[in-house]
Scaffold this motif. Structure first.
Motif, PDB file in Angstrom:
ATOM      1  N   THR A 120       0.833  -1.199   0.000  1.00 21.25           N
ATOM      2  CA  THR A 120       0.000   0.000   0.000  1.00 21.25           C
ATOM      3  C   THR A 120       0.868   1.251   0.000  1.00 21.25           C
ATOM      4  OG1 THR A 120      -1.556  -1.250   1.342  1.00 21.25           O
ATOM      5  CG2 THR A 120      -1.937   1.102   1.173  1.00 21.25           C
ATOM      6  N   VAL A 121       1.903   1.242   0.860  1.00 20.70           N
ATOM      7  CA  VAL A 121       2.757   2.424   0.975  1.00 20.70           C
ATOM      8  C   VAL A 121       3.549   2.640  -0.316  1.00 20.70           C
ATOM      9  CG1 VAL A 121       4.729   3.395   2.203  1.00 20.70           C
ATOM     10  CG2 VAL A 121       2.900   2.291   3.475  1.00 20.70           C
ATOM     11  N   ILE A 122       4.090   1.542  -0.885  1.00 21.47           N
ATOM     12  CA  ILE A 122       4.865   1.679  -2.137  1.00 21.47           C
ATOM     13  C   ILE A 122       3.983   2.286  -3.232  1.00 21.47           C
ATOM     14  CG2 ILE A 122       6.024   0.411  -3.995  1.00 21.47           C
ATOM     15  CD1 ILE A 122       6.861  -1.640  -1.866  1.00 21.47           C
ATOM     16  N   ILE A 123       2.775   1.736  -3.370  1.00 21.07           N
ATOM     17  CA  ILE A 123       1.877   2.220  -4.417  1.00 21.07           C
ATOM     18  C   ILE A 123       1.490   3.676  -4.162  1.00 21.07           C
ATOM     19  CG2 ILE A 123      -0.403   1.925  -5.463  1.00 21.07           C
ATOM     20  CD1 ILE A 123      -0.039  -1.093  -4.698  1.00 21.07           C
ATOM     21  N   ALA A 124       1.189   3.990  -2.897  1.00 21.64           N
ATOM     22  CA  ALA A 124       0.763   5.360  -2.587  1.00 21.64           C
ATOM     23  C   ALA A 124       1.864   6.346  -2.941  1.00 21.64           C
ATOM     24  CB  ALA A 124       0.400   5.475  -1.114  1.00 21.64           C
ATOM     25  N   LEU A 161      -0.039  15.323  -0.836  1.00 18.92           N
ATOM     26  CA  LEU A 161      -0.675  14.718   0.342  1.00 18.92           C
ATOM     27  C   LEU A 161      -2.066  14.183   0.009  1.00 18.92           C
ATOM     28  CD1 LEU A 161       0.384  17.112   3.220  1.00 18.92           C
ATOM     29  CD2 LEU A 161       1.222  14.821   2.692  1.00 18.92           C
ATOM     30  N   LEU A 162      -2.798  14.963  -0.794  1.00 18.32           N
ATOM     31  CA  LEU A 162      -4.131  14.537  -1.203  1.00 18.32           C
ATOM     32  C   LEU A 162      -4.040  13.237  -2.013  1.00 18.32           C
ATOM     33  CD1 LEU A 162      -6.836  15.727  -0.682  1.00 18.32           C
ATOM     34  CD2 LEU A 162      -6.723  16.932  -2.842  1.00 18.32           C
ATOM     35  N   SER A 163      -3.038  13.171  -2.908  1.00 18.84           N
ATOM     36  CA  SER A 163      -2.847  11.962  -3.718  1.00 18.84           C
ATOM     37  C   SER A 163      -2.567  10.771  -2.817  1.00 18.84           C
ATOM     38  CB  SER A 163      -1.659  12.113  -4.664  1.00 18.84           C
ATOM     39  OG  SER A 163      -1.800  13.266  -5.419  1.00 18.84           O
ATOM     40  N   ILE A 164      -1.720  10.981  -1.798  1.00 18.33           N
ATOM     41  CA  ILE A 164      -1.391   9.885  -0.885  1.00 18.33           C
ATOM     42  C   ILE A 164      -2.660   9.378  -0.206  1.00 18.33           C
ATOM     43  CG2 ILE A 164      -0.230   9.303   1.283  1.00 18.33           C
ATOM     44  CD1 ILE A 164       2.032   9.689  -0.303  1.00 18.33           C
ATOM     45  N   THR A 165      -3.494  10.304   0.317  1.00 17.97           N
ATOM     46  CA  THR A 165      -4.691   9.842   1.025  1.00 17.97           C
ATOM     47  C   THR A 165      -5.639   9.124   0.081  1.00 17.97           C
ATOM     48  OG1 THR A 165      -5.605  12.047   0.767  1.00 17.97           O
ATOM     49  CG2 THR A 165      -4.737  11.512   2.915  1.00 17.97           C
ATOM     50  N   LEU A 166      -5.767   9.631  -1.157  1.00 18.92           N
ATOM     51  CA  LEU A 166      -6.661   8.968  -2.109  1.00 18.92           C
ATOM     52  C   LEU A 166      -6.179   7.562  -2.412  1.00 18.92           C
ATOM     53  CD1 LEU A 166      -7.367  11.858  -4.610  1.00 18.92           C
ATOM     54  CD2 LEU A 166      -9.046  10.692  -3.207  1.00 18.92           C
ATOM     55  N   SER A 167      -4.866   7.430  -2.597  1.00 17.96           N
ATOM     56  CA  SER A 167      -4.306   6.137  -2.969  1.00 17.96           C
ATOM     57  C   SER A 167      -4.398   5.142  -1.808  1.00 17.96           C
ATOM     58  CB  SER A 167      -2.865   6.316  -3.417  1.00 17.96           C
ATOM     59  OG  SER A 167      -2.241   5.078  -3.562  1.00 17.96           O
ATOM     60  N   LEU A 168      -4.106   5.607  -0.583  1.00 18.73           N
ATOM     61  CA  LEU A 168      -4.156   4.721   0.585  1.00 18.73           C
ATOM     62  C   LEU A 168      -5.556   4.149   0.781  1.00 18.73           C
ATOM     63  CD1 LEU A 168      -2.182   6.645   3.369  1.00 18.73           C
ATOM     64  CD2 LEU A 168      -1.440   4.644   2.094  1.00 18.73           C
ATOM     65  N   LEU A 228      -3.804  -3.029   1.568  1.00 15.41           N
ATOM     66  CA  LEU A 228      -4.571  -3.095   2.806  1.00 15.41           C
ATOM     67  C   LEU A 228      -6.068  -3.201   2.501  1.00 15.41           C
ATOM     68  CD1 LEU A 228      -4.237  -3.088   5.792  1.00 15.41           C
ATOM     69  CD2 LEU A 228      -4.441  -0.617   5.797  1.00 15.41           C
ATOM     70  N   SER A 229      -6.550  -2.341   1.579  1.00 17.82           N
ATOM     71  CA  SER A 229      -7.985  -2.342   1.266  1.00 17.82           C
ATOM     72  C   SER A 229      -8.452  -3.693   0.747  1.00 17.82           C
ATOM     73  CB  SER A 229      -8.303  -1.281   0.223  1.00 17.82           C
ATOM     74  OG  SER A 229      -7.954  -0.023   0.690  1.00 17.82           O
ATOM     75  N   THR A 230      -7.714  -4.271  -0.216  1.00 14.05           N
ATOM     76  CA  THR A 230      -8.178  -5.530  -0.797  1.00 14.05           C
ATOM     77  C   THR A 230      -8.079  -6.664   0.222  1.00 14.05           C
ATOM     78  OG1 THR A 230      -5.994  -5.950  -1.723  1.00 14.05           O
ATOM     79  CG2 THR A 230      -7.587  -4.904  -3.161  1.00 14.05           C
ATOM     80  N   LEU A 231      -7.035  -6.617   1.081  1.00  8.13           N
ATOM     81  CA  LEU A 231      -6.884  -7.655   2.099  1.00  8.13           C
ATOM     82  C   LEU A 231      -8.033  -7.596   3.105  1.00  8.13           C
ATOM     83  CD1 LEU A 231      -4.999  -9.907   3.219  1.00  8.13           C
ATOM     84  CD2 LEU A 231      -4.058  -8.179   4.733  1.00  8.13           C
ATOM     85  N   VAL A 232      -8.317  -6.379   3.604  1.00  6.64           N
ATOM     86  CA  VAL A 232      -9.406  -6.227   4.582  1.00  6.64           C
ATOM     87  C   VAL A 232     -10.716  -6.674   3.950  1.00  6.64           C
ATOM     88  CG1 VAL A 232     -10.692  -4.609   6.014  1.00  6.64           C
ATOM     89  CG2 VAL A 232      -8.245  -4.340   5.782  1.00  6.64           C
TER      90      VAL A 232
END
Lengths: 278, 281
Positions: free
Chosen positions: A63-67, A195-202, A226-230
């Motif tokens: 998630t962090v790498i992609i964000a 920062l906005l991009s990071i929050t959208l991606s996370l 994280l999203s797909t796992l949850v």
């Protein structure tokens, strides 16, 4: 007076209702029961279990790498786009502005589906399977790029155009003037876009679920964020106990961020007040 | 004279900076939309004689959509849930934004940040938390799918209503409200005849920011109704899983039409409010 008390009660009531699910999850992160609502004694065991869970840690790292990677690409492309559009002719600028609005108002599922259909279409023509980390990256850039553009644009409009001219008159080359005058002026916009991009991606689930292929830390399997796992977990049953501990960790980070932002804002406000006083 | 030439040359250069942006948009925003339009008006036909499939221009996706009761049902359920969610969000969010913007009630800008802060905790995790809490309270998707879904939607989209409304409320013309009072309007009249008309741009963008995402949402309805409620988002996802590109594209196209209408409405009433709300956090 009555209005004040009523108003404050109302604000706090809604605030508590909004936070209730997360707060309950946090409370139950200190017990090892399988379900929320069962209390099997106080324990910190979920936290070591969280950090030992390879599945969750892999998903977090992905998630962090992609964000970060998608936000970097979106920020660079979006900022360049905003600067270029600002110096373009009016008609061109309006066209770019309008085009930027399309992904902003577009539903996430349509963005995800249309990209997927295109990748399938191209894949059929060149006879390869297109989905990988790169398609996922493109998907996330699509989500955030218009928001970078819209946060850089107002900074350009607020900029004093004579500053750039002054730099040229004082002997700066055009690229120096761009780098040393324009870039610092738009930097706050670039940062808030990032920062906005990071929050959208996370936070994203749909685009990830549609456009992902195998790769990153998931190896040969489909990239798990994280999203797909949850989502995969909660489809089968209640939130796994370790993820309750994860919620607590995320919540603490968010609260620290809110405190940090508040302190920063207060300091900025003070600085402005001091400046005005002189 | 020379500096003028240099300047003109560089003015030409600077605008080229947006070329990568434009190329990205053409490749990954416009081309995919064109391709779903293409898929929505064509169909794959299997030719047994040559053992190949052909793509032919066809109204089949259109017919499939309008003759399938389950798909029409998805349309109406989506509209219904989106309308109810938007109304509840407005009913809760309007007084909330009003109180937050009122200096007598709230002097603290941090509170506004706190209303937006839950958005930073993973959205799927929050949805799961809501579901587990509701299950604990006895409201689960199995018994009350609509109630559970609407609670989840309101919980998730309330910040999107609060932000634009708060921005408009801070800009309300106080002297106009006082003038209305001085001229003898009672509080209800002041509210309906002065405050609400002043807040129209905020209300419109709040509605759009709730209605469209609710209609097309996937995770919330899937998790909270335990698969019992199918919204537009869920159906498109289903077509994606079944690799039914043509029918899925047609549904996406319908969604795009709704979005175009929304965009038109926001251009007409919304002014720049949405953008401001976007940059304020």
């Amino acid at each position: 007076m009555v209005k004040k008390i009523f108003g404050q009660c109302y604000i706090w009531l809604i605030l508590i209702l909004m936070y209730l699910p997360v707060l309950v999850l946090i409370a139950f992160s200190f017990t090892e029961a399988t379900n929320v609502g069962e209390w099997t004694g106080f324990s910190f065991n979920l936290f070591p279990r969280l950090f030992q869970s390879a599945e969750i840690m892999t998903a977090l790292a992905n998630t962090v790498i992609i964000a970060i990677s998608s936000s970097l690409v979106a920020t660079i492309l979006g900022s360049l786009g905003a600067v270029g559009a600002y110096y373009s002719k009016k008609r061109m600028r309006n066209a770019i502005d309008l085009a930027t609005q399309i992904p902003v108002v577009n539903a996430e599922i349509v963005v995800a589906f249309s990209l997927t259909v295109m990748f399938v279409f191209i894949g059929n023509i060149i006879n390869t399977y297109m989905f990988s980390f790169w398609t996922l990256l493109i998907g996330h850039v699509c989500l955030s790029i218009p928001f970078v553009y819209t946060s850089v644009k107002p900074k350009l409009q607020q900029m004093d155009p004579s500053l750039y001219e002054a730099a040229l008159d004082l002997g700066a080359s055009p690229s120096q003037a761009l780098g040393k005058v324009v870039v610092p002026e738009i930097m706050p916009g670039v940062l808030s876009g990032f920062l906005l991009s990071i929050t959208l991606s996370l936070d994203d689930f749909i685009v990830t679920a549609f456009t992902r292929g195998s790769g990153l830390l998931s190896g040969d399997k489909k990239i798990e964020t994280l999203s797909t796992l949850v989502q995969a977990k909660i489809k089968k049953g209640p939130i796994p106990p370790e993820m309750r501990a994860l919620t607590t960790v995320l919540f603490v980070i968010v609260i620290l961020a809110v405190i940090g932002v508040t302190i920063y804002r207060n300091q900025q406000a003070k600085k402005i007040r001091v400046r005005r006083a002189f | 004279m020379k500096s003028n030439k240099v300047k003109r040359f560089f003015t030409l250069q600077r605008k080229y900076l947006c070329i990568p942006y434009i190329v990205f948009f053409i490749l990954f925003i416009f081309a995919p939309i064109l391709i779903i339009v293409f898929y929505a008006i064509t169909n794959e036909v299997y030719d047994a004689a040559t053992n190949t499939t052909h793509i032919v221009l066809s109204g089949q996706p259109f017919i499939n959509f309008f003759t399938d009761p389950s798909k029409i049902n998805v349309l109406f359920v989506s509209l219904f849930i989106a309308t109810i969610t938007t109304l509840i969000c407005l009913l809760i969010g309007f007084p909330l934004a009003f109180f937050l913007a009122d200096k007598q009630v709230n002097k603290n800008a941090v509170l506004v940040t706190l209303f937006v802060a839950p958005m930073w905790i993973n959205f799927v995790l929050r949805t799961g938390a809501t579901r587990d809490l509701l299950t604990w309270f006895g409201i689960n998707g199995g018994t009350h799918p609509y109630l559970a879904t609407i609670i989840g939607m309101v919980q998730n989209y309330l910040p999107f209503v609060i932000l634009p409304l708060y921005t408009t409320m801070t800009k309300l013309d106080k002297s106009q409200i006082e003038a209305a009072r001085d001229l003898g309007a009672n509080p209800t009249q002041v509210f309906f005849k002065n405050i609400i008309p002043q807040a129209v741009p905020g209300i419109v963008s709040a509605c759009l920011m709730t209605f469209m995402p609710t209609m097309s949402s996937y995770v919330i309805s899937d998790v909270l109704s335990e698969g019992k409620i199918t919204l537009f988002g869920n159906y498109i996802e289903l077509e994606f899983t079944n690799k039914a590109w043509n029918d899925g594209s047609f549904m996406a196209l319908i969604m795009l039409l709704f979005i175009a209408v929304a965009m038109f409405i926001s251009q007409k009433f919304g002014k720049d409010d949405e953008k401001e709300a976007g940059t304020s956090w």
